[in-house]
Design an enzyme around this catalytic site. Structure first.
Site, mmCIF file in Angstrom:
data_model
loop_
_atom_site.group_PDB
_atom_site.id
_atom_site.type_symbol
_atom_site.label_atom_id
_atom_site.label_comp_id
_atom_site.label_asym_id
_atom_site.label_seq_id
_atom_site.Cartn_x
_atom_site.Cartn_y
_atom_site.Cartn_z
ATOM 1 N N GLY A 266 0.790 -1.209 -0.066
ATOM 2 C CA GLY A 266 0.130 0.024 0.068
ATOM 3 C C GLY A 266 0.931 1.268 0.037
ATOM 4 O O GLY A 266 0.645 2.052 -0.702
ATOM 5 N N MET A 268 5.079 2.764 1.545
ATOM 6 C CA MET A 268 6.203 2.450 2.654
ATOM 7 C C MET A 268 6.871 3.906 3.249
ATOM 8 O O MET A 268 6.813 4.934 2.373
ATOM 9 C CB MET A 268 7.463 1.950 1.695
ATOM 10 N N GLU A 269 7.352 3.630 4.432
ATOM 11 C CA GLU A 269 7.589 4.818 5.444
ATOM 12 C C GLU A 269 8.791 5.236 5.216
ATOM 13 O O GLU A 269 9.346 5.817 6.441
ATOM 14 C CB GLU A 269 7.019 4.441 6.840
ATOM 15 N N ASN A 270 9.714 4.873 4.263
ATOM 16 C CA ASN A 270 11.049 5.487 4.272
ATOM 17 C C ASN A 270 11.323 6.838 4.755
ATOM 18 O O ASN A 270 10.318 7.706 4.503
ATOM 19 C CB ASN A 270 11.571 5.523 2.745
ATOM 20 N N GLU A 303 1.846 5.920 7.405
ATOM 21 C CA GLU A 303 3.104 5.926 7.052
ATOM 22 C C GLU A 303 3.764 7.325 7.732
ATOM 23 O O GLU A 303 4.998 6.948 8.170
ATOM 24 C CB GLU A 303 3.244 5.948 5.560
ATOM 25 N N HIS A 306 4.986 6.492 11.322
ATOM 26 C CA HIS A 306 6.013 5.555 11.355
ATOM 27 C C HIS A 306 7.449 6.303 11.600
ATOM 28 O O HIS A 306 8.446 5.757 11.950
ATOM 29 C CB HIS A 306 6.201 4.729 9.949
ATOM 30 N N GLU A 325 4.880 -2.582 13.216
ATOM 31 C CA GLU A 325 3.317 -2.209 12.518
ATOM 32 C C GLU A 325 1.841 -2.531 13.349
ATOM 33 O O GLU A 325 1.140 -1.527 13.223
ATOM 34 C CB GLU A 325 3.370 -3.443 11.584
#
Length: 877
Positions: A266, A268-270, A303, A306, A325
């Site tokens: 869905g 990504m929390e980079n 995200e 995070h 998570e």
């Protein structure tokens, strides 16, 4: 693609690495034919590690071009595409290692590591994608400060993004340019990100609680900038909420979001550069439904949250995945509850948990919230880790109280900022903040399965007695389970519809409206109860358990009208509906007509027209349990055709009994003003569309559904009309015309076309499989696009119970062949789709055998990925 059987990883085998990599400088030279990556690593030998210890770096399909040690040329090493082993290393504790690799992003169809799609270079490194970029200690407990330089042809990639803050950029000559990024916060390799391409941008800014200005940007395909406006608004609300609710302030100068169409997840929390599947960014009333708007709001928040629960504090190893998570899902649930209706949001969360996680707990893929072993970590991004993980955090707050929970979270941020942590670290801060022993509560992380509480109630002479029995069913990996600490919120409701009290309780700890079930058996007595009360149990779904309690239908109907807990009211009516559906199912299996009591139809009509209830709540209450929900509650020897028939009969029965009030309500709820995506407006549309579904079953229903479609002014109503036509009047000329019309109007809008595929893949009937086969040949279907594959094959296998579970087994065989085709390019996608088989043992024997044969055929195929093989073998075990 890895096709070996896969190494078995065990939690108890965890060991710290011999080496650390505190700093990494990456230089990317991006080109279509050949992309080169130069990694300049500062390597430190961990204290206590012998100087002669080899350095073993992870790789996956890499082509090594150059390696230098402290500038002196090739060190002693052995390189394969999957590993780099260096020996005879310097005795100095710290040294520099330079590694150059060569990549082909255009051929990377797995969408892990660095890939190029629709002209945009993009990365996805969680969980183990960074090793597809360069050789590295690709594990979450290796925290490094990253400095990244990106070089590319300016005409092809005018936008060059990575983590952190921009620090340099400029022209290189020959039409090339560069940009440099520096992230001052040490992070694991799974959070590395890079995006390069030609994209449009929506910009804004946010002022933090300390007065700093953060530049915000959402990058999308050119021409779609306006579609990112709602996502930008959700981002700013998320940033403000995290400051208010958790005291967390953003810590970089910029925050970038990039939306791409080819993405396995869905989002990504980079760190500082979130990459999103574009379905969770792009929205307006003409392209997105109310559900899409709500999902965008929740996932943007997830995200962003995070940044602290996942990035600043990360997980020590992948067994601790729920630490980031589950906790962050809890946080995004709380955010959405505050933005919308807390009661309605809670009901929606529970429905999702029961639909996705309960079957996981009850089948061969069951695993604890913190697994103890895995072969392929990609397969543990599950509802158990995410949704049940969130419920565990919620229970912790229930047990400790909101104030103590907040103190524990503040201690967690203070104590573990910049660290890679474990579940034990997390629980310890709450023990220290509360003074409580949470060792028994910790079993929620370590035992799989859904606990069941069997409760018998009796009342005599002012004393209410509850006999509570706790059991945790065995699962393939665990037979004997220990008693859990279950916080069971409750209420006692008197005949006047108000809460009634008690003077004392004995047999279990009762505090703040919660019974603390800690033993296998409790005899709990409430003294001083003035009259026989009606029990409201597991209020707010305080624990993810099943309840076995005999409640009279009149007591459930009483709760529907009087329970002060919104979840309790919904649960009471849902129980009545489920009991009626199962009774109808059993009659149909016995060759009899499914007759339903008029009381349930009257109750539905009363709920629908009760203006004191939120429209969104009424919509949820009137939505019948799904076919999968009914099958789960029946439990074994399921005949999906009989389940569908029982559900269809009850739906038609309720519609016929409420023709006039439903018709009036449908007209009253028509949206005549400008579109608004707020919760109240969405709730009104939801209720109207649920009522539409009932009216469509009556005489003249096709006319109403077609008119609803033709007059719709937003995607929510358009899809409701089209879906109702397709599902209730499949194959009719007007349905075919509407489907053709939708496709013509939205042919250039991929996210809208996904909805078109979904509607047709969930149309019940004997022709469902033939429809799906035909749609796979449609020009708009692309097997390399995860969104399109999930829309068609994923929805068919999980959302069309009669179509997928055809009695002749042909759908299973078709699906198995499709999985193998997908597996050749994208193992992560094929494995996730394969979980549709997780409940095959609950089917009636003939279907069971055909499902088993399909699974065996996959297991016996050549070149099956580790990802897919892992799911199939666990399903067959």
């Amino acid at each position: 693609m890895r096709t070996d059987t896969g190494q078995l990883f065990r939690l108890e085998d965890y060991r710290p690495s011999d080496y650390l990599i505190p700093q990494i400088h990456l230089t990317f030279r991006l080109a279509r034919d050949t992309t080169t990556v130069v990694a300049d690593l500062t390597v430190e030998r961990r204290a206590g590690t012998e100087a002669c210890a080899p350095l073993v770096l992870d790789g996956d399909g890499l082509k090594l071009k150059r390696i230098e040690l402290d500038g002196y040329g090739n060190p002693a090493h052995e390189a394969t595409s999957g590993k780099l082993v260096l020996t005879n290393l310097p005795e100095a504790r710290s040294f520099r290692l330079l590694i150059e690799t060569e990549l082909d992003p255009d051929r990377n169809k797995a969408l892990m590591g660095l890939y190029r799609s629709n002209g945009v270079y993009c990365t996805q490194c969680e969980p183990e994608g960074f090793r597809r970029i360069t050789y590295f200690l690709d594990r979450p407990d290796i925290l490094s400060v990253y400095h990244v330089r990106i070089e590319a042809a300016k005409a092809e990639a005018p936008l060059l993004l990575s983590n952190g803050n921009p620090v340099a950029g400029g022209e290189l000559g020959d039409g090339w340019h560069f940009a440099e990024w520096h992230d001052p916060h040490p992070k694991p390799s799974y959070l590395f990100a890079l995006v390069a391409g030609d994209l449009g941008c929506l910009r804004d800014s946010f002022t933090t609680m300390s007065g700093r200005t953060v530049e915000l940007a959402i990058h999308v395909e050119h021409g779609k900038e306006k579609l990112a406006a709602y996502a930008m608004d959700a981002l700013k609300r998320s940033m403000k909420w995290d400051e208010d609710a958790f005291g967390r302030e953003y810590d970089l100068d910029v925050f970038n979001i990039v939306a791409v169409s080819d993405f396995n997840m869905g989002a990504m929390e980079n760190k500082g550069l979130n990459i999103f599947n574009d379905k969770y960014v792009l929205a307006d009333e003409a392209t997105a439904t109310d559900t899409d708007f709500a999902n965008i709001e929740a996932i943007i928040a997830h995200e962003y949250f995070h940044n602290w629960t996942g990035n600043r504090i990360t997980c020590r190893d992948w067994f601790q995945l729920c630490l980031k998570e589950g906790l962050t899902v809890f946080r995004d649930h709380e955010f959405s509850a505050d933005q919308r209706s807390r009661g309605v949001k809670r009901i929606a969360e529970v429905r999702t948990l029961r639909a996705l996680q309960f079957p996981e707990d009850q089948g061969p893929l069951a695993h604890p919230v913190r697994p103890r072993r895995y072969r392929e970590i990609n397969n543990f991004y599950t509802a158990t880790v995410y949704e049940k993980g969130s419920e565990v955090v919620r229970m912790l707050r229930t047990i400790l109280g909101a104030e103590t929970f907040r103190s524990g979270m503040e201690l967690y941020f203070e104590r573990h900022d910049g660290q890679a942590c474990t579940i034990e670290d997390f629980l310890k801060v709450f023990e220290d903040a509360s003074g409580r022993d949470l060792s028994q509560f910790g079993l929620w992380y370590n035992q799989s399965g859904t606990p069941n509480l069997t409760i018998k109630a009796s009342y005599e002479a002012g004393t209410l007695t509850l006999d509570i029995e706790q059991s945790v069913p065995p699962t393939p990996s665990e037979s004997r389970k220990r008693a859990m600490h279950i916080p069971l919120a409750f209420g006692l409701i008197g005949s006047d519809g108000k809460e009634t009290g008690f003077t004392a309780a004995e047999g279990a700890t009762v505090e703040n409206g919660v019974i603390h079930v800690r033993k296998r058996s409790h005899k709990l007595r409430f003294h001083g109860v003035p009259e026989r009360p009606v029990l409201s149990l597991n209020r707010g779904f305080s624990a993810p358990v099943t309840l076995a309690i005999e409640q009279r239908p009149e007591d459930l109907a009483f709760l529907v009208g009087h329970d002060s807990d919104p979840f309790g009211r919904w649960q009471a009516f849902n129980t009545l509906l489920t009991d009626a559906l199962i009774a109808g199912y059993r009659l149909l299996l016995g060759g009899k007509e499914a007759n339903y009591q008029k009381d349930i139809a009257k109750l539905a009509g009363r709920i629908a027209t009760d203006a004191t209830l939120e429209p969104a709540y009424r919509a949820l209450a009137l939505t019948l349990p799904s076919e999968a929900d009914i099958a789960r509650d029946i439990g074994r020897d399921i005949d999906p055709d009989a389940v569908l028939a029982a559900r269809s009969t009850l739906s038609a029965f309720i519609a016929a009994a409420n023709r006039e009030p439903f018709g009036k309500l449908y007209e009253e709820l028509e949206d005549r003003g400008p579109f608004r995506p707020d919760a109240a407006s969405a709730g009104r549309r939801a209720l109207r569309n649920v009522v539409l579904g009932y009216l469509a079953r009556l005489e003249g229903g096709a006319d109403i559904a077609e008119r609803h479609y033709r007059t719709a002014t937003n995607m929510t109503d358009l899809i409701a009309g089209l879906g109702t036509l397709a599902h209730e009047h499949a194959g009719s000329p007007r349905t075919d015309a509407a489907l053709a019309d939708f496709a013509a109007r939205h042919a250039t809008m991929p996210l809208a076309m996904d909805k078109w595929f979904q509607i047709q893949s969930t149309t019940p009937g004997t022709k469902a499989l033939e429809t799906v086969r035909a749609l796979m040949r449609h020009p708009a279907f692309h097997i390399d696009n995860p969104n399109r594959v999930r829309a068609l094959l994923g929805t068919f296998s999980t959302g069309n119970q009669t179509g997928f579970h055809r009695a002749d087994g042909t759908a299973y065989a078709f699906f198995a062949d499709a999985l193998l085709e997908i597996d050749g390019g994208n193992p992560q996608l094929s494995a996730r789709l394969a979980t549709a088989f997780r409940s095959w043992r609950s089917l009636e024997p003939a279907r069971q055998e055909k499902a088993r044969q399909a699974l065996v055929s996959i297991a016996g195929a050549n070149s099956v990925s580790v990802d897919l093989r892992d799911i199939v073998e666990r399903s067959l075990a």
